[in-house]
Motif scaffolding. Structure first.
Motif, PDB file in Angstrom:
ATOM      1  N   PHE A  70      30.351  35.587   1.228  1.00 31.13           N
ATOM      2  CA  PHE A  70      29.955  36.155   2.514  1.00 31.13           C
ATOM      3  C   PHE A  70      30.334  35.208   3.646  1.00 31.13           C
ATOM      4  O   PHE A  70      30.139  33.996   3.546  1.00 31.13           O
ATOM      5  CB  PHE A  70      28.444  36.421   2.546  1.00 31.13           C
ATOM      6  CG  PHE A  70      28.004  37.492   1.587  1.00 31.13           C
ATOM      7  CD1 PHE A  70      28.002  38.829   1.964  1.00 31.13           C
ATOM      8  CD2 PHE A  70      27.623  37.167   0.289  1.00 31.13           C
ATOM      9  CE1 PHE A  70      27.622  39.820   1.075  1.00 31.13           C
ATOM     10  CE2 PHE A  70      27.242  38.142  -0.603  1.00 31.13           C
ATOM     11  CZ  PHE A  70      27.239  39.478  -0.212  1.00 31.13           C
ATOM     12  N   ASP A  71      30.857  35.794   4.709  1.00 25.22           N
ATOM     13  CA  ASP A  71      31.147  35.013   5.904  1.00 25.22           C
ATOM     14  C   ASP A  71      29.863  34.649   6.635  1.00 25.22           C
ATOM     15  O   ASP A  71      29.815  33.641   7.342  1.00 25.22           O
ATOM     16  CB  ASP A  71      32.047  35.813   6.852  1.00 25.22           C
ATOM     17  CG  ASP A  71      33.406  36.105   6.246  1.00 25.22           C
ATOM     18  OD1 ASP A  71      34.347  35.338   6.513  1.00 25.22           O
ATOM     19  OD2 ASP A  71      33.523  37.092   5.492  1.00 25.22           O
ATOM     20  N   LEU A  72      28.830  35.466   6.445  1.00 22.49           N
ATOM     21  CA  LEU A  72      27.663  35.360   7.296  1.00 22.49           C
ATOM     22  C   LEU A  72      26.450  35.967   6.599  1.00 22.49           C
ATOM     23  O   LEU A  72      26.585  36.955   5.878  1.00 22.49           O
ATOM     24  CB  LEU A  72      27.944  36.164   8.573  1.00 22.49           C
ATOM     25  CG  LEU A  72      26.998  36.106   9.749  1.00 22.49           C
ATOM     26  CD1 LEU A  72      27.013  34.721  10.384  1.00 22.49           C
ATOM     27  CD2 LEU A  72      27.417  37.164  10.789  1.00 22.49           C
ATOM     28  N   THR A  73      25.290  35.344   6.780  1.00 20.30           N
ATOM     29  CA  THR A  73      24.038  36.021   6.433  1.00 20.30           C
ATOM     30  C   THR A  73      23.216  36.171   7.703  1.00 20.30           C
ATOM     31  O   THR A  73      23.253  35.322   8.595  1.00 20.30           O
ATOM     32  CB  THR A  73      23.205  35.250   5.385  1.00 20.30           C
ATOM     33  OG1 THR A  73      22.604  34.095   5.997  1.00 20.30           O
ATOM     34  CG2 THR A  73      24.031  34.835   4.190  1.00 20.30           C
ATOM     35  N   LEU A  74      22.496  37.276   7.798  1.00 18.78           N
ATOM     36  CA  LEU A  74      21.582  37.543   8.904  1.00 18.78           C
ATOM     37  C   LEU A  74      20.189  37.729   8.324  1.00 18.78           C
ATOM     38  O   LEU A  74      20.047  38.221   7.199  1.00 18.78           O
ATOM     39  CB  LEU A  74      21.985  38.812   9.661  1.00 18.78           C
ATOM     40  CG  LEU A  74      23.380  38.834  10.286  1.00 18.78           C
ATOM     41  CD1 LEU A  74      23.738  40.246  10.729  1.00 18.78           C
ATOM     42  CD2 LEU A  74      23.454  37.893  11.471  1.00 18.78           C
ATOM     43  N   GLN A 115      37.425  42.820   6.092  1.00 20.44           N
ATOM     44  CA  GLN A 115      37.549  41.570   5.344  1.00 20.44           C
ATOM     45  C   GLN A 115      36.373  40.628   5.605  1.00 20.44           C
ATOM     46  O   GLN A 115      36.133  39.715   4.819  1.00 20.44           O
ATOM     47  CB  GLN A 115      38.851  40.869   5.721  1.00 20.44           C
ATOM     48  CG  GLN A 115      40.096  41.577   5.227  1.00 20.44           C
ATOM     49  CD  GLN A 115      41.318  40.729   5.481  1.00 20.44           C
ATOM     50  OE1 GLN A 115      41.566  39.757   4.782  1.00 20.44           O
ATOM     51  NE2 GLN A 115      42.073  41.081   6.504  1.00 20.44           N
ATOM     52  N   VAL A 116      35.682  40.850   6.717  1.00 20.54           N
ATOM     53  CA  VAL A 116      34.510  40.036   7.040  1.00 20.54           C
ATOM     54  C   VAL A 116      33.293  40.690   6.398  1.00 20.54           C
ATOM     55  O   VAL A 116      32.985  41.850   6.658  1.00 20.54           O
ATOM     56  CB  VAL A 116      34.301  39.926   8.561  1.00 20.54           C
ATOM     57  CG1 VAL A 116      33.067  39.088   8.868  1.00 20.54           C
ATOM     58  CG2 VAL A 116      35.539  39.333   9.221  1.00 20.54           C
ATOM     59  N   ARG A 117      32.609  39.930   5.561  1.00 23.28           N
ATOM     60  CA  ARG A 117      31.458  40.482   4.850  1.00 23.28           C
ATOM     61  C   ARG A 117      30.192  39.736   5.253  1.00 23.28           C
ATOM     62  O   ARG A 117      30.156  38.509   5.257  1.00 23.28           O
ATOM     63  CB  ARG A 117      31.660  40.400   3.336  1.00 23.28           C
ATOM     64  CG  ARG A 117      30.700  41.332   2.601  1.00 23.28           C
ATOM     65  CD  ARG A 117      31.033  41.478   1.144  1.00 23.28           C
ATOM     66  NE  ARG A 117      30.205  42.527   0.554  1.00 23.28           N
ATOM     67  CZ  ARG A 117      29.765  42.523  -0.692  1.00 23.28           C
ATOM     68  NH1 ARG A 117      30.064  41.516  -1.493  1.00 23.28           N
ATOM     69  NH2 ARG A 117      29.020  43.511  -1.154  1.00 23.28           N
ATOM     70  N   ALA A 118      29.166  40.498   5.609  1.00 23.77           N
ATOM     71  CA  ALA A 118      27.894  39.932   6.039  1.00 23.77           C
ATOM     72  C   ALA A 118      26.780  40.417   5.126  1.00 23.77           C
ATOM     73  O   ALA A 118      26.802  41.550   4.638  1.00 23.77           O
ATOM     74  CB  ALA A 118      27.603  40.325   7.482  1.00 23.77           C
ATOM     75  N   LEU A 119      25.798  39.558   4.907  1.00 24.77           N
ATOM     76  CA  LEU A 119      24.616  39.891   4.117  1.00 24.77           C
ATOM     77  C   LEU A 119      23.419  39.958   5.050  1.00 24.77           C
ATOM     78  O   LEU A 119      23.107  38.981   5.734  1.00 24.77           O
ATOM     79  CB  LEU A 119      24.378  38.828   3.041  1.00 24.77           C
ATOM     80  CG  LEU A 119      23.022  38.876   2.313  1.00 24.77           C
ATOM     81  CD1 LEU A 119      22.877  40.160   1.503  1.00 24.77           C
ATOM     82  CD2 LEU A 119      22.858  37.646   1.404  1.00 24.77           C
ATOM     83  N   ASP A 120      22.752  41.112   5.088  1.00 27.71           N
ATOM     84  CA  ASP A 120      21.532  41.262   5.877  1.00 27.71           C
ATOM     85  C   ASP A 120      20.344  41.122   4.931  1.00 27.71           C
ATOM     86  O   ASP A 120      20.087  42.001   4.115  1.00 27.71           O
ATOM     87  CB  ASP A 120      21.516  42.630   6.568  1.00 27.71           C
ATOM     88  CG  ASP A 120      20.273  42.838   7.429  1.00 27.71           C
ATOM     89  OD1 ASP A 120      19.494  41.885   7.592  1.00 27.71           O
ATOM     90  OD2 ASP A 120      20.089  43.973   7.929  1.00 27.71           O
TER      91      ASP A 120
END
Length: 316
Positions: free
Chosen positions: A180-184, A106-111
């Motif tokens: 997205f929960d997060l981008t890196l 369920q946690v989605r991150a964008l690299d």
């Protein structure tokens, strides 16, 4: 065992590398193992092939990644430092989630700039089971990342997308319904190839590797131009990312980026203030002589960030 006090407590790479275990996982590493001046097993970090095989062994022994390789002259990342970034980012998500790190698909991150090595999705999925989208402007890098994903049967966890607009970072990349929960992001550090080369030469000198009898690689850990340098360098890239992130203010919980040069922080913080970020965090990280930091920002206030987590279904 000598502890590495600067590494994150959850980093798997505490203490000295266990070379017997690494060689057991990947026998090929034995060819590259040397004895350092302190009488301890190591590798020649000036040898790109040795670093590539060493990374392959680390990923196999400690993360269960069975297949990993990159094309020659592409960035071969230092895995402990990359893992630290993932763990610091996980702590950031926990801050607004009652101290609990959210885990699972369920946690989605964008690299942003996944590169040929695909390292952040591999580490983030292994440690936290997050789902990743990796973007890049380089088709060769994406093909390499895709081969890694497919060879490890991670297609459901990691998807890849080409950023066709070379002058953009986020713009034109994301679909209308994506959140997205997060981008890196590991931005290009340097403003030119010459600057990148000088940086590598300083690093070799600091490590005592300047031996005129040896032919050292031009660039530390390899790297293509879009991986290591861009016009305007790190400060321009990150401030552009800040500017573009405004378009996705309601669709991303936290934007983050590595910042290699502390001298770039004032310019980045000024850009964030101008953009209207509601929350800004800077977290220092370090590994040996290498010091870095994660800059993070959100356009959501604390209540909105907590509500974002509350909408996520509890894990079974």
């Amino acid at each position: 065992m000598t502890q590495k006090p600067t590494l994150h407590p959850r980093n798997r790479h505490q203490g000295r590398y266990d070379f017997p275990s690494l060689i057991k996982a990947l026998p090929d590493l034995a060819r590259f193992t040397i004895t350092n001046p302190h009488g301890k097993p190591s590798i020649d970090f000036a040898n790109p092939e040795a670093v590539r095989v060493f990374n392959r062994a680390l990923l196999k022994a400690q993360y269960g990644i069975q297949h990993w390789d990159i094309p020659a002259d592409y960035l071969c990342p230092p895995i402990p430092g990359r893992a630290d970034y993932v763990h610091v980012a996980a702590d950031l998500l926990a801050d607004d989630n009652a101290g609990q790190i959210p885990k699972g698909a369920q946690v989605r991150a964008l690299d942003i700039g996944v590169g040929a090595n695909c390292i952040y999705p591999l580490l983030g999925h292994s440690d936290y089971r997050w789902r990743f989208l990796g973007s890049d402007i380089d088709p060769v890098a994406l093909a390499s990342a895709k081969a890694i994903v497919q060879a490890n049967r991670l297609d459901k966890a990691i998807t890849l997308r080409h950023q066709a607009h070379r002058g953009h970072i986020l713009s034109g990349l994301l679909q209308e319904d994506e959140r997205f929960d997060l981008t890196l992001c590991n931005p290009p550090f340097h403003a030119s190839r010459d600057e990148a080369t000088r940086g590598s030469q300083r690093k070799w000198k600091n490590l005592g590797k300047q031996d005129p009898k040896r032919k050292l690689p031009v660039l530390n850990f390899g790297g293509q131009n879009n991986e290591l340098w861009c016009e305007g360098g790190e400060i321009r890239f990150v401030t552009q990312l800040v500017g573009e992130s405004v378009q996705y203010a309601e669709r991303v919980l936290w934007f983050t980026s590595l910042v290699s040069k502390a001298s770039n922080l004032p310019g980045i913080e000024a850009a964030l203030k101008k953009a209207g970020a509601k929350a800004v965090r800077v977290t220092e990280m370090g590994q040996g002589q290498k010091q870095s930091r994660m800059a993070a920002w959100s356009f959501l206030d604390e209540a909105a960030r907590q509500a974002w987590h509350a909408r996520r279904k509890p894990q079974a």
